[in-house]
Scaffold this active site. Structure first.
Site, PDB file in Angstrom:
ATOM      1  N   ASN A   1       0.683  -1.303  -0.371  1.00  0.00           N
ATOM      2  CA  ASN A   1      -0.042   0.081   0.285  1.00  0.00           C
ATOM      3  C   ASN A   1       1.039   0.868  -0.486  1.00  0.00           C
ATOM      4  OD1 ASN A   1      -2.420   1.405   0.105  1.00  0.00           O
ATOM      5  ND2 ASN A   1      -2.304   1.488   1.960  1.00  0.00           N
TER       6      ASN A   1
ATOM      7  N   HIS B   1     -14.622  -4.189  10.979  1.00  0.00           N
ATOM      8  CA  HIS B   1     -14.078  -2.868  11.154  1.00  0.00           C
ATOM      9  C   HIS B   1     -15.977  -2.199  12.091  1.00  0.00           C
ATOM     10  CE1 HIS B   1     -10.219  -2.762   9.580  1.00  0.00           C
ATOM     11  NE2 HIS B   1     -10.257  -3.558   9.970  1.00  0.00           N
TER      12      HIS B   1
ATOM     13  N   ARG C   1     -13.597  -5.051  15.208  1.00  0.00           N
ATOM     14  CA  ARG C   1     -12.617  -4.149  15.279  1.00  0.00           C
ATOM     15  C   ARG C   1     -12.960  -2.244  16.048  1.00  0.00           C
ATOM     16  NH1 ARG C   1      -6.841  -1.480  12.654  1.00  0.00           N
ATOM     17  NH2 ARG C   1      -9.119   0.123  12.263  1.00  0.00           N
TER      18      ARG C   1
ATOM     19  N   TYR D   1      -6.051   8.543  11.609  1.00  0.00           N
ATOM     20  CA  TYR D   1      -5.812   7.896  10.881  1.00  0.00           C
ATOM     21  C   TYR D   1      -6.809   6.815  11.705  1.00  0.00           C
ATOM     22  CZ  TYR D   1      -4.567   3.644   8.265  1.00  0.00           C
ATOM     23  OH  TYR D   1      -4.399   2.420   7.339  1.00  0.00           O
TER      24      TYR D   1
ATOM     25  N   ASP E   1      -7.174  -1.307  17.659  1.00  0.00           N
ATOM     26  CA  ASP E   1      -5.986  -1.191  17.069  1.00  0.00           C
ATOM     27  C   ASP E   1      -5.410   0.029  17.439  1.00  0.00           C
ATOM     28  OD1 ASP E   1      -3.860  -0.859  15.366  1.00  0.00           O
ATOM     29  OD2 ASP E   1      -4.494  -1.288  13.442  1.00  0.00           O
TER      30      ASP E   1
ATOM     31  N   HIS F   1      -2.684   1.429  16.324  1.00  0.00           N
ATOM     32  CA  HIS F   1      -1.592   2.173  15.447  1.00  0.00           C
ATOM     33  C   HIS F   1      -0.434   2.666  15.583  1.00  0.00           C
ATOM     34  CE1 HIS F   1      -1.701   2.094  11.637  1.00  0.00           C
ATOM     35  NE2 HIS F   1      -2.957   1.894  11.272  1.00  0.00           N
TER      36      HIS F   1
ATOM     37  N   GLU G   1      -4.063  -3.692  19.936  1.00  0.00           N
ATOM     38  CA  GLU G   1      -2.948  -4.328  17.714  1.00  0.00           C
ATOM     39  C   GLU G   1      -2.016  -2.967  17.939  1.00  0.00           C
ATOM     40  OE1 GLU G   1      -5.216  -4.403  15.406  1.00  0.00           O
ATOM     41  OE2 GLU G   1      -3.625  -3.958  13.714  1.00  0.00           O
TER      42      GLU G   1
ATOM     43  N   GLU H   1       1.628  -6.718  11.664  1.00  0.00           N
ATOM     44  CA  GLU H   1       1.182  -6.680  10.306  1.00  0.00           C
ATOM     45  C   GLU H   1       2.257  -5.837   9.834  1.00  0.00           C
ATOM     46  OE1 GLU H   1      -2.068  -3.948  10.540  1.00  0.00           O
ATOM     47  OE2 GLU H   1      -1.389  -1.951  10.230  1.00  0.00           O
TER      48      GLU H   1
ATOM     49  N   ARG I   1       0.450 -10.866  13.361  1.00  0.00           N
ATOM     50  CA  ARG I   1      -0.392 -10.154  12.148  1.00  0.00           C
ATOM     51  C   ARG I   1      -0.166 -10.762  11.290  1.00  0.00           C
ATOM     52  NH1 ARG I   1      -5.079  -8.323  12.587  1.00  0.00           N
ATOM     53  NH2 ARG I   1      -4.545  -6.388  11.194  1.00  0.00           N
TER      54      ARG I   1
ATOM     55  N   HIS J   1      -3.684 -10.141   9.137  1.00  0.00           N
ATOM     56  CA  HIS J   1      -3.683  -8.450   9.219  1.00  0.00           C
ATOM     57  C   HIS J   1      -4.727  -9.377   7.558  1.00  0.00           C
ATOM     58  CE1 HIS J   1      -2.159  -4.587   6.693  1.00  0.00           C
ATOM     59  NE2 HIS J   1      -3.605  -4.373   7.622  1.00  0.00           N
TER      60      HIS J   1
ATOM     61  N   ASP K   1      -6.083  -2.940   1.766  1.00  0.00           N
ATOM     62  CA  ASP K   1      -5.485  -3.156   0.491  1.00  0.00           C
ATOM     63  C   ASP K   1      -4.725  -4.344   0.659  1.00  0.00           C
ATOM     64  OD1 ASP K   1      -4.664  -1.858   3.596  1.00  0.00           O
ATOM     65  OD2 ASP K   1      -2.859  -2.893   2.796  1.00  0.00           O
TER      66      ASP K   1
ATOM     67  N   GLU L   1      -8.736 -11.282  10.451  1.00  0.00           N
ATOM     68  CA  GLU L   1      -8.870  -9.801   9.771  1.00  0.00           C
ATOM     69  C   GLU L   1      -9.873  -9.446   8.669  1.00  0.00           C
ATOM     70  OE1 GLU L   1      -6.526  -6.937   9.597  1.00  0.00           O
ATOM     71  OE2 GLU L   1      -7.972  -5.043   9.560  1.00  0.00           O
TER      72      GLU L   1
ATOM     73  N   TRP M   1       2.193   6.483  13.447  1.00  0.00           N
ATOM     74  CA  TRP M   1       1.130   6.504  12.484  1.00  0.00           C
ATOM     75  C   TRP M   1      -0.378   4.983  12.896  1.00  0.00           C
ATOM     76  CZ3 TRP M   1      -1.449   4.404   8.335  1.00  0.00           C
ATOM     77  CH2 TRP M   1      -0.249   4.478   7.316  1.00  0.00           C
TER      78      TRP M   1
HETATM   79  O1  KDG Z   1      -1.809  -0.638   4.858  1.00  0.00           O
HETATM   80  C1  KDG Z   1      -2.072   0.081   5.857  1.00  0.00           C
HETATM   81  C2  KDG Z   1      -3.495  -0.273   6.552  1.00  0.00           C
HETATM   82  O2  KDG Z   1      -4.030  -1.863   6.012  1.00  0.00           O
HETATM   83  C3  KDG Z   1      -3.392  -0.706   7.996  1.00  0.00           C
HETATM   84  O3  KDG Z   1      -3.320   0.788   7.816  1.00  0.00           O
HETATM   85  C4  KDG Z   1      -4.223  -1.384   8.535  1.00  0.00           C
HETATM   86  O4  KDG Z   1      -3.457  -1.546  10.430  1.00  0.00           O
HETATM   87  C5  KDG Z   1      -4.702  -1.203   9.913  1.00  0.00           C
HETATM   88  C6  KDG Z   1      -5.559  -3.049  10.135  1.00  0.00           C
HETATM   89  O5  KDG Z   1      -5.093  -3.734  11.139  1.00  0.00           O
HETATM   90  O6  KDG Z   1      -6.356  -3.365   9.490  1.00  0.00           O
HETATM   91 MG    MG Z   2      -3.582  -2.244  12.270  1.00  0.00          MG
END
Ligand code: KDG
Ligand code: MG
Length: 402
Positions: free
Chosen positions: A37, A122, A147, A159, A210, A212, A236, A262, A283, A312, A316, A339, A402
């Site tokens: 991605n 999600h 999630r 994000y 998540d 992140h 996560e 991920e 993941r 994951h 994307d 997921e 992020w």
């Molecule tokens: O490309 C980045 C995304 O796949 C990611 O930000 C998604 O964190 C993510 C998730 O847990 O699905």
């Molecule tokens: Mg994630």
């Protein structure tokens, strides 16, 4: 048997996908996902300029030797671009092998270990009310695990929170947009979110979250502890995982289960985390970690330490990755959860699939191979469009995770 041709198909039916297609002298072909991605073209170049020409004339049945050739053989090991390219080839070769064996891929891996595959969806909203609505909708669709991400009061652009009616926030700008973050505001608000969700929906649904990578270890420890009453399935990516030692500190303070990986692309990225039992779910997924050949090793290693899989599966990752992942999930003994974010109808026209959703669970289907194919003519109608992921800054302007 010989590989006679190999190519890369790039298409953007709503978002960019990179697909490897390998053709053999027996008319059987296989496809694999090689989408990274926001950096798609780097993988395309690596494949077209280097790896694909080296495939021609090789026996596609020698998956292991080809994997080693591209991993050990190139001297420059690991890294997201190289490992995504290897994954695209590896999954296409597994697809060919399963077609040759006249079996769905999961049979070739060892047969199924379960009847159906638990997935999580999600639910995200810009505020608490819209988040609760999103949970309600996910439940109505049958999901047993959700999630939860919620906009934080005082953080303008964040994000993971959907804009307009989009299911998530895709990489959607020509140059990276800037978003903002305040750990203090988030840490105060997030327990209130889970409190409200549990009050509304009770405990008969799995909840995931998540972070992140945005916290420091001690902050993550605090959040894990504050979320304990709400019995999360997992928290996560609480901190960036380059420093695997960070997780020792988080683990000392909380029993909230942890899921990481991920962004990992090799078994070495998760070795310490697994060996020291610092996480509960791994993941790392097929497309970003060298395909089925390496992921099998990661999963087997993880099983020694009671770490389960939780791959994951954001949008994307193309339907090709999802298809292969579901065959893997059907087989892998230490499966945890998968997921799932639904691809758009336009994406599902370009990629036809055998996998099916039913009441919160998936099955990979009985089609031979991994069961996903690409309509090349339709794919050609959607040319690549550069799309960057955002960057994140603290309120004082400092560039942040992020
Ligand atoms: O490309 C980045 C995304 O796949 C990611 O930000 C998604 O964190 C993510 C998730 O847990 O699905
Ligand atoms: Mg994630």
């Amino acid at each position: 048997m010989k590989i006679v041709d190999a190519k890369v198909i790039v298409t953007c039916p709503g978002r960019n996908f990179v697909t490897v297609k390998i053709m053999t002298d027996q008319g059987i072909y296989g496809i694999g996902d090689a989408t990274l991605n926001g950096r798609e073209k780097s993988v395309v170049s690596y494949l077209e300029d280097y790896l694909l020409p080296m495939l021609i004339g090789r026996d596609p049945q020698q998956i292991e030797d080809i994997w080693q050739y591209f991993y050990r053989g190139v001297y420059w090991r690991r890294g997201p671009i190289g490992m995504t390219a290897i994954a695209g080839i590896d999954v296409a070769l597994w697809d060919i092998k399963a077609k040759l064996a006249n079996m769905p891929l999961y049979q070739l891996l060892g047969g199924r270990s379960r009847d159906r595959i638990l997935v999580y969806s999600h639910a995200n909203g810009k505020d608490l009310d819209s988040t609760l609505d999103a949970v309600r909708k996910a439940k109505e669709k049958g999901y047993k695990a959700v999630r939860i991400q919620c906009g934080v009061p005082g953080i303008a652009k964040m994000y993971g929170i959907a804009k307009s009616n989009k299911a998530y926030e895709p990489a959607d700008s020509d140059l990276p947009m800037e978003e903002s973050w305040s750990s203090e505001k988030y840490m105060k608000f997030i327990p209130e979110v889970f409190d409200a969700v549990r009050k509304e929906f009770g405990y008969d649904i799995h909840l995931l979250h998540d972070v992140h990578h945005r916290l420091t270890p001690i902050e993550a420890a605090r959040v894990g502890k504050d979320l304990e009453p709400y019995r999360l399935f997992w928290m996560e990516d609480p901190v960036p995982a380059e420093n695997q030692e960070s997780f020792k500190l988080i683990r000392q303070h909380t029993t909230t289960p942890l899921a990481v990986g991920e962004v990992f692309n090799s078994i070495h990225d998760c070795r310490e985390l697994i060996q020291n039992q610092m996480i509960d779910y791994i993941r790392t997924t097929i497309v970003h970690a060298g395909g089925i050949t390496q992921l099998r090793r990661i999963a087997d290693f993880a099983s020694l330490y009671n770490v389960r899989t939780g791959f994951h599966g954001a949008t994307d990752l193309s339907p090709v990755c999802m298809g292969a992942a579901l065959h893997f999930d059907y087989w892998v003994p230490n499966f945890g959860i998968q997921e799932h974010m639904a691809h758009s109808p336009q994406m599902e026209e370009v990629f036809t699939r055998a996998y099916e959703f039913n009441d919160g669970y998936f099955t990979p289907g009985e089609k031979i191979g991994h069961g996903v194919d690409i309509d090349e003519k339709l794919a050609a109608k959607y040319p690549y469009k550069r799309a960057c992921l955002p960057v994140n800054r603290l309120e004082d302007g400092t560039l942040w995770h992020w």
